[in-house]
Structure formats: structure tokens, C-alpha cells
Design an enzyme around this catalytic site. Structure first.
Site, short mmCIF file in Angstrom:
data_model
loop_
_atom_site.label_atom_id
_atom_site.label_comp_id
_atom_site.label_asym_id
_atom_site.label_seq_id
_atom_site.Cartn_x
_atom_site.Cartn_y
_atom_site.Cartn_z
N GLU A 261 0.80 -1.23 0.00
CA GLU A 261 0.00 0.00 0.00
C GLU A 261 0.83 1.28 0.00
O GLU A 261 0.33 2.32 0.45
CB GLU A 261 -0.93 0.01 1.22
CG GLU A 261 -0.24 0.20 2.57
CD GLU A 261 0.17 -1.08 3.28
OE1 GLU A 261 0.41 -1.06 4.49
OE2 GLU A 261 0.24 -2.13 2.59
N HIS A 294 -8.40 -3.54 -0.67
CA HIS A 294 -7.61 -3.60 0.56
C HIS A 294 -6.47 -2.59 0.55
O HIS A 294 -6.31 -1.81 1.50
CB HIS A 294 -7.05 -5.02 0.71
CG HIS A 294 -6.19 -5.21 1.93
ND1 HIS A 294 -6.66 -5.73 3.11
CD2 HIS A 294 -4.87 -4.95 2.15
CE1 HIS A 294 -5.69 -5.78 3.99
NE2 HIS A 294 -4.58 -5.31 3.43
N GLU A 295 -5.70 -2.58 -0.52
CA GLU A 295 -4.55 -1.68 -0.57
C GLU A 295 -4.99 -0.22 -0.64
O GLU A 295 -4.37 0.66 -0.04
CB GLU A 295 -3.63 -2.03 -1.74
CG GLU A 295 -3.13 -3.47 -1.75
CD GLU A 295 -2.48 -3.91 -0.46
OE1 GLU A 295 -1.91 -3.06 0.25
OE2 GLU A 295 -2.53 -5.11 -0.15
N GLU A 317 -3.51 -4.06 9.58
CA GLU A 317 -3.88 -5.17 8.70
C GLU A 317 -5.23 -5.78 9.07
O GLU A 317 -6.06 -6.03 8.20
CB GLU A 317 -2.78 -6.22 8.68
CG GLU A 317 -1.47 -5.76 8.06
CD GLU A 317 -1.61 -5.29 6.62
OE1 GLU A 317 -2.65 -5.54 5.99
OE2 GLU A 317 -0.66 -4.67 6.12
#
Length: 863
Positions: A261, A294-295, A317
Site C-alpha cells: 500500500e 484492501h490496498e 492489517e
């Protein structure tokens, strides 16, 4: 091996950093890195800088070259002795990206430069305080040959670019948001791009770019669409808007992780970007969308608010996994998504909790931080975040998130900060939630039911416990939201769904006006990551499969019934399967279930789930015996329900006049059910394999082609080799598709598989230097081939040991992932136990073993 690092020893850094300026003069074998960093003292002490594998050219403080009495150079870094209160430190180092097979720091892959700095890769680039609580703004200049590296990227916004002498050019980047160095990124090479735009809720126009090699650029459209969906969803669900003017994704083939990320410049493993119906399965599409999300979601939960130290890894996370789970649930079927997440958790995280590597989601110590990028930190961490959501509700959870960002934007924080924000925003005492962060192991919840017919009351008594784990034998009680309902014998609710709060080791809850003996529906939607113990009969499971109005619990009942039947078949091969036969027949006939949910319920439990259930009542296990019992159950169901499976298979098949592939959620669900039916039918062999071969031959999409190939791979069938050769010939130019080809052969239960894998290691498309290839061939053998991995002669264990030792010299991170397959030796029956232990000992005794592998091996052996 490196020394153990403890959370209790955390100290603030002696110096903060105001700004970092970096200049890279890229060269494959000798890249020159010039860093200019402004430091300010925070407390007494020397300046401790991390560094590994660097050649130091020069070092100057406020423009004055330091002599050797003013600093100490050592294997793990550089110490500046008694520097002033405020100063600028200029350091020039040389690094060799071409030789960097560990893929940490700056490395060269397929002619392109790439970085991976999480967790501790930045120290392989320059000397710096490589820790997440040191945050600074970054300015970066990249200089490279223009012909071979026309694209020069880094974090933030582009500032300036131009041509230089000798065919070189430069680009300057500035990231205005303070970040830790693990979020630094650089990419340079000959890359094509696809570009789009996104308008935020406040009206800002964001440029979106995806970069990769030119021949793959046509496979990036779905990733771009997924990114835009993720940006819109985050605004709607959490009110979070993107902050820079530019968001970039780069897809590379050689990458240790799934994706990273880095602020404004996400770097992805190409398998999680490239998608076309011909080359990607439906599951690939959903995974790509989830990881893109997610990233991107990390921009706030990880970047704007980051971790104080690596013990807090789950803070970013676990929270971000929860967010991507919710994103996928909103885009597709919420029930199916929940099932998939729990299936992963129970198959892998519960097993990790029962292993020597068991650790809390916030561990108290570590040797190699890379070893704690685990399913516990990610998946159990997400379940703990979900507990807040269950306790506070959607609005309360959003209030907590809003306060968390309000308090901590631009800071490096701890799990206690997150807990406090949730508690304070909702005026709730959530202090018992801290137990979930501090204790390892899977809690067990034993439930009993007492029904009093005369008073029409029902009492549920709940007892919680947690087995001893390496960090602690004595366990405190957890705060467990326990979602339940009570059903009558027709499936109607006697007591509507409610969430009981279990806070003590033993508690009882009484329900009134219960008119008949209830059948409880317990742990609905898997409301807490616990092992449920209740004395259900196989008939109860069959009942819940048919009548429970909670979709997750219908699936859980099917899994439990199948597990119970497999265990009975192990004890007595002549066990009747009448109950499960009827239950699965009713399941197939149920027209009210969506196809994907039906497919999940028909899929037998993982071998890991079956093993854990066996070990509840036995000290050791024989994985091969359990695998064979599961195989017998599958073949039995296929034989008894052959007509039902075949009719459903045919009903789910799709046709199109123009051969286009329908990528709608409905079509994906139908293909999922179609291929579950095919898997059952193919287990019968004979004519049913012709069905699989016909599907392989006629498939116009990777989902159906790969499912057919997987079905054929386990069978001694004349067209098996023909299909494998045809698949190879068709897809030898697609690296990610070839990984499927390697994997399907590595997972084959046929007897000569290990010898075949040794041959495949010499295949021109295989490389031990590429993590995806290693995972596809060696990882698949260890994790998806119990019959050959657990061969009675120990050959499977020795092969993994050989592979780990070979990999450890190239890429310790990947070696440490593969060696985990050997951790379970103490739970095996004596013969296999001795053989697996011997393989571990051979690794432990190897010279020059990396810390990554040594930590896992030593913990596994009890050292």
C-alpha cells in the site's frame, strides 16, 4: 539468529525526522543513493540508523564530512555518536539491485526496478531509522537511462521531469503527507499505462494510473474498475476521501507479497491485477477486486494513521482486512463472503493457533518481523475488529472510526488507541476487548441447553476456555458476542435472534415462553472466532441444513455433518451415510438457495478442519487416513446423488451466441455450482471423466477450463496428459496462468506426483527466484497434496526440506513460508512424526540459515 525483540522494551526514537530527500542514480549493479535527512533530537542518546547490505561512500553532517571517530559502522547499521540538537545528515550509499533475490529494498525484476520496504526493506536502500514511528515528508529524484527506463515513479505528486546528458532523464516527486519509510516506493522501467479519473465526493478530480509491461496492459481494465468502486465505497461507508491528486498501481511478476500500500504508489503482484475471462477464474476476479480495495483502504487505515511499532501490525492489517471483507460483501453475496472468510480462518488460522507459531494478534515478542505477517494478524485480527462492529452496531462502529481518525490522523499509534476511540465514541466500557490482543489460541465455547417444559423456559449455559499456548498457560476470559436463535421442529423461531454477551468463564441465559423443546442455532454468522462445542446429533445438523434461516449456519451445519461422517468412516468404514445422503439431496433440491451458497454447502470441509476435529478426541493423527475417508465420502455422495449432481450441472451450464463470457454475479454463482457438481461427478471416474474432458475442450473461460483440468488431474485417465499438454501449449506465454498449471499438477493425488514435480522444477517457465512459481509448485505440494506430502517413507517432508534450504539462500521470506508445512510434526502418528522431525532437524543443522527460517524451525522443534 537475531535477538528477540520485546514489546515491553519499546522506546521512543532519540531523533525525529522533519524531511527526507532522496536521489537515486539507477544502475543494475551499482545504484547510487544519496539521502539528505533533517533530524531533530527528542531525547538523549546517539542516532541509531539501520542498514543492511550497503556500501557506504560518504557521510556528512551539516555539510562537514564525518571522520571515523564520529560514527560507528557495523553489520546492522550505523551509529552517529553524540550529534547536535538539530542537523542535516547526508549519506551516499551503493546498492546492487540486480543481485537482490530477497526482493526486499530496491531490486530489479524483468528489467524493471521495484521496491518493497515493508517491514524492514528500507534499510537495504540507505541508512535510516527504519521503524514505523519515524514519520516524515519525502522528496525523491530518480535519474536513469531513458531508453530502458522511460517511466520513473515514486510516492506523492510529480513535481518536475526532464532530459539529461548521456541519454539519461530524471523525475522529481514530492509526498506532502508524513509517512514511515516502510511506505516509500520507487518503480522505474519500460512500462505501459492505462489511465482513468475519479471525482471525489468533494468534487476533486483524481488521476488513476495502472502500469505494467505493454503486453499485459489490456488485462488491467477490471482492476481499474475495482479501484473506482473501492474509492466510491470508502466515501459512502466511512466518509473517507482520497487525498493526493494521483493514485498509481504497478503490477510486477516478482513480488514476495500479494500487494503493498505504498502511499499513492501501490505495487501489486501481477496475479492480483491481470484479468480477462480467458486467463482469470471467477475467484481471481473477486480476489483482484478485494485486494485492490484492501490496498486502497490502507490509505487511511495504515498510511494516514499507521503503527507505532511492528507489534501493532494488526492495527492496520486486521482493520483493513475487515474493511475489504465488508467491501466484497457489499459488492457480492454477503452470506457467501462470510462463509469464505470463516472457511479460511478455520482451515489456517485455527491451525496456526494450535501450532508452535501460535501468537496473539498483537505479539509480545518477535525475532523476525517478516514471520508475523500471518493469518492470525490478518484474519483473526479482522475478526477482532468485527467484534467491535457486533458490539456497537454499524452506527456505533462508524462513530468510533470517525473519532479514531480525528484523534490520530498523521500519527503512529497502538491497538489501545483504537480500542479507546471505539469505547469513548460510544461511551462503552470495552476494556475486556484487550484480552483478544494479548492472548493466543482459539477460545472454546462449550454450550449446554436445559429445557423446562412445565415452566416453558430454556436455559443456555456457556463455558469458555482457551488452551495453553507458548506465551501463556493461564488465560483470562474473553468478551464474546454470541449470536443465537431458538427454533422449533419446523424451523420456526421460538426465540428471535439475539446476541448474548459472554464475559465470564461460565454464564447462563434463560429464555421464557418457549413452547416446545428447541433446537438452538448457535454462533450465527460466526459472531466470534471461537470453537463451538454443543452436543448436536447428525440429525440436528441435517435439520439445521434444511431449516435454519441463517445462511451461514446452514453452511456450518453441512460442514459439521460432513466432518462427523468422515470421522465415523475412519472409526468404522461400514458407517451408514444415510443421513448425509438425504441432507445433501434436500440441499440440491432446494430452489430457494442462491447457487453460490448451495455450492459452498455442498463442498466438503477442508482436511485441516477434519484434522482439528479428530484431534479434539485423539492425541495424534494420520492425515492420509483422514484424507482417504473424506475421499470415500465424496465418492459415496457422488454415487448416491449422481442424477441430482448431473441435472444440476446441466442446469447451471451457460451458452452464448457470440461466445462472450458473462461476468455478472449470477453467472459466476452458476459456474461455481456447476463446477462443484463436476468435481463430485469426476470422482466416480469412467464416463464422468469424459464430462470433465468435454468441458475442458469446450470452455470459453478460465473458470470452467481450470475446474475441468483440476478434476482430471487426480485421475489416471487417458486424456489427462493430453489436457495438461494442451493447457501448457495454450498458455505458456501467460505467467499467471502457467502458475495454475504448475499448481494443479503439484496437488495431484496420483502416486508419481513427487517425481513429476522434480521434473517440473526444470521447466523453462519455472524459477526458484520467483515467489509465485515457488508457491504454485512447492507450496501447492505442501498445502494441497496430503497424500504425497505425507508419504509414509517421508519423501514429501525431505523434498520440502530440500526446497527450504535451496530457497533460504535466495529468498528467506519465501523459505520461511514454505517451512511452516513441517510445523505440525508433534500431532502426527509416530512414524510420520519421526520423519517430519528429522526433516526439520536437517534444516536446523544447516550452516548459514537465515533468521526467518531459523526462528520457525527452532520454535517448531521446541527450542
Amino acid at each position: 539468529m537475531n535477538p528477540t525483540i520485546y514489546l515491553k522494551d519499546y522506546k521512543n526514537p532519540n531523533f525525529s525526522v522533519k524531511h527526507v530527500s532522496l536521489c537515486f542514480e539507477l544502475n543494475p549493479e551499482k545504484t547510487v543513493v544519496t539521502s539528505s535527512v533533517r533530524y531533530e533530537r527528542q531525547q538523549d542518546g546517539d542516532l541509531l540508523l539501520d542498514g543492511e547490505g550497503l556500501a557506504l561512500q560518504s557521510i556528512a553532517l551539516d555539510g562537514n564530512t564525518l571522520d571515523k571517530s564520529q560514527y560507528e559502522l557495523h553489520d546492522k547499521g550505523l551509529t552517529i555518536i553524540n550529534p547536535p540538537q538539530s542537523f542535516t545528515l547526508d549519506i551516499i550509499t551503493h546498492i546492487n539491485p540486480q543481485a537482490n533475490t530477497a526482493l526486499e529494498g530496491l531490486y530489479r525484476s524483468s528489467g524493471n526496478y521495484c521496491t518493497q520496504c515493508e517491514a524492514q526493506g528500507f534499510r537495504r536502500i540507505t541508512y535510516y531509522q527504519d521503524r514505523p514511528d519515524v514519520m516524515a515528508t519525502f522528496s525523491v529524484e530518480i535519474i536513469a537511462d531513458k531508453a530502458t527506463n522511460p517511466v520513473l515513479l515514486s510516492n506523492g505528486n510529480p513535481v518536475e521531469s526532464g532530459n539529461l546528458d548521456d541519454g539519461k532523464h530524471y523525475a522529481k516527486w514530492h509526498d506532502p503527507f508524513p509517512k514511515p519509510c516502510y511506505l516509500f516506493a520507487l518503480v522505474a522501467g519500460d512500462l505501459a499505462q492505462v489511465e482513468d479519473r475519479f471525482t471525489t465526493q468533494s468534487g476533486r478530480n483524481i488521476t488513476l494510473q495502472i502500469y505494467t509491461e505493454a503486453h499485459h496492459i489490456h488485462q488491467c481494465d477490471f482492476a481499474m474498475a475495482s479501484l473506482k468502486r473501492a474509492m466510491a465505497w470508502d466515501e459512502q461507508r466511512f466518509g473517507l476521501e482520497y487525498d493526493l491528486d494521483l493514485f498509481m498501481i504497478v503490477a510486477v511478476d516478482d513480488f514476495n507479497m500479494g500487494a503493498m500500500e505504498n502511499k499513492g504508489l501501490n505495487i501489486f503482484n501481477s496475479r492480483l491485477v491481470f484479468a480477462s475471462p480467458e486467463t482469470a477464474t471467477d475467484d481471481d476476479y473477486i480476489a483482484i477486486e478485494a485486494v485492490i480495495g484492501h490496498e486502497y483502504f490502507h490509505n487511511w487505515t495504515g498510511n494516514r494513521v499507521t503503527c507505532r511499532d511492528w507489534f501493532q501490525l494488526s492495527l492496520k492489517e486486521g482493520l483493513t482486512v475487515f474493511r475489504d471483507q465488508e467491501f466484497t460483501a457489499d459488492m457480492h453475496s454477503r452470506a457467501v463472503k462470510r462463509i469464505e472468510d470463516v472457511r479460511l480462518l478455520r482451515a489456517h488460522q485455527f491451525a496456526e493457533d494450535a501450532s508452535p507459531m501460535a501468537h496473539p494478534i498483537r505479539p509480545a515478542s518477535f525475532v523476525e518481523i517478516n514471520n508475523f505477517y500471518t493469518v492470525t494478524v490478518y484474519e483473526k485480527g479482522a475478526e477482532v475488529v468485527r467484534l467491535y462492529h457486533s458490539l456497537l452496531g454499524e452506527q456505533g462502529f462508524r462513530k468510533g472510526m470517525d473519532l479514531y481518525f480525528e484523534r490520530h490522523d498523521g500519527q503512529a499509534v497502538t491497538t489501545e488507541d483504537f480500542l479507546s476511540a471505539m469505547a469513548d465514541a460510544n461511551n462503552r466500557d470495552l476494556s475486556q476487548m484487550q484480552t483478544w490482543y494479548e492472548q493466543a489460541g482459539t477460545p472454546r465455547l462449550k454450550v449446554s441447553l436445559d429445557y423446562n417444559k412445565s415452566s416453558q423456559t430454556c436455559t443456555l449455559t456457556c463455558e469458555q476456555s482457551c488452551p495453553a499456548t507458548p506465551e501463556s498457560k493461564e488465560k483470562k476470559p474473553y468478551l464474546i458476542p454470541f449470536k443465537i436463535a431458538l427454533l422449533d421442529d419446523s424451523g420456526n423461531t421460538l426465540a428471535d435472534e439475539s446476541t448474548l454477551l459472554i464475559t465470564k468463564e461460565k454464564q447462563s441465559f434463560t429464555f421464557e415462553n418457549i413452547s416446545s423443546q428447541p433446537i438452538p442455532s448457535l454462533l450465527r454468522d460466526f459472531s466470534a472466532p471461537v470453537l463451538l462445542e454443543y452436543d448436536y446429533s447428525d440429525k440436528d445438523y441435517a435439520f439445521l441444513m434444511q431449516f435454519d434461516n441463517n445462511a451461514f449456519n446452514r453452511w456450518a451445519a453441512a460442514q459439521a455433518l460432513a466432518t462427523s461422517t468422515v470421522l465415523s468412516l475412519v472409526e468404522n468404514p461400514d458407517t451408514s451415510t444415510r443421513i448425509i445422503n438425504h441432507a445433501f439431496k434436500a440441499l440440491i433440491a432446494n430452489t430457494n438457495l442462491e447457487p453460490a451458497l448451495k455450492a459452498k454447502a455442498l463442498s466438503l470441509p477442508s482436511l485441516s478442519d477434519i484434522q482439528e476435529a479428530w484431534l479434539n478426541t485423539h492425541d495424534t493423527m494420520n492425515p492420509v487416513v483422514l484424507f482417504e475417508a473424506k475421499k470415500r465420502l465424496k465418492q459415496n455422495l457422488a454415487k448416491v446423488l449422481q442424477a441430482e449432481f448431473l441435472n444440476t450441472y446441466q442446469a447451471m451450464q451457460q451458452t452464448s451466441d457470440d461466445d462472450t463470457v458473462d461476468l455478472s454475479d449470477k453467472a459466476m454463482q452458476q459456474r461455481k455450482l456447476q463446477n462443484v457438481c463436476l468435481s463430485y461427478l469426476a470422482s466416480l471416474g469412467s464416463d464422468m471423466l469424459d464430462l470433465a474432458y468435454d468441458q475442458f475442450e469446450s470452455a470459453n473461460n478460465m473458470t470452467n477450463q481450470y475446474a475441468a483440468l483440476a478434476a482430471l488431474s487426480h485421475q489416471d485417465y487417458p486424456q489427462r496428459e493430453q489436457s495438461l499438454k494442451a493447457f501448457e501449449a495454450q498458455w505458456e506465454g501467460e505467467a499467471n496462468v502457467m502458475d495454475k498449471w504448475f499448481g494443479v499438477q503439484a496437488a495431484s493425488s496420483l502416486p508419481n506426483t513427487l517425481n513429476h514435480i522434480q521434473t517440473l522444477k526444470q521447466h523453462p517457465k519455472f524459477s526458484m527466484k520467483n515467489p509465485n512459481k515457488v508457491r504454485a509448485l512447492i507450496g501447492a505440494f505442501a498445502m494441497r497434496n496430503p497424500l504425497n506430502f505425507h508419504a509414509e517413507d517421508g519423501s514429501g517432508y525431505q523434498f520440502i526440506a530440500d526446497s527450504v534450504l535451496e530457497l533460504d539462500k535466495l529468498n528467506p521470506q519465501i523459505a520461511s513460508r514454505i517451512v511452516r508445512a513441517l510445523m505440525d510434526w508433534k500431532r502426527l502418528e509416530p512414524t510420520r512424526q519421526a520423519l517430519m522431525k528429522s526433516a526439520l532437524e536437517r534444516i536446523a543443522n544447516a550452516q548459514g540459515l537465515s533468521g526467518d527460517v531459523a526462528e520457525i524451525v527452532n520454535k517448531s522443534l521446541g527450542g
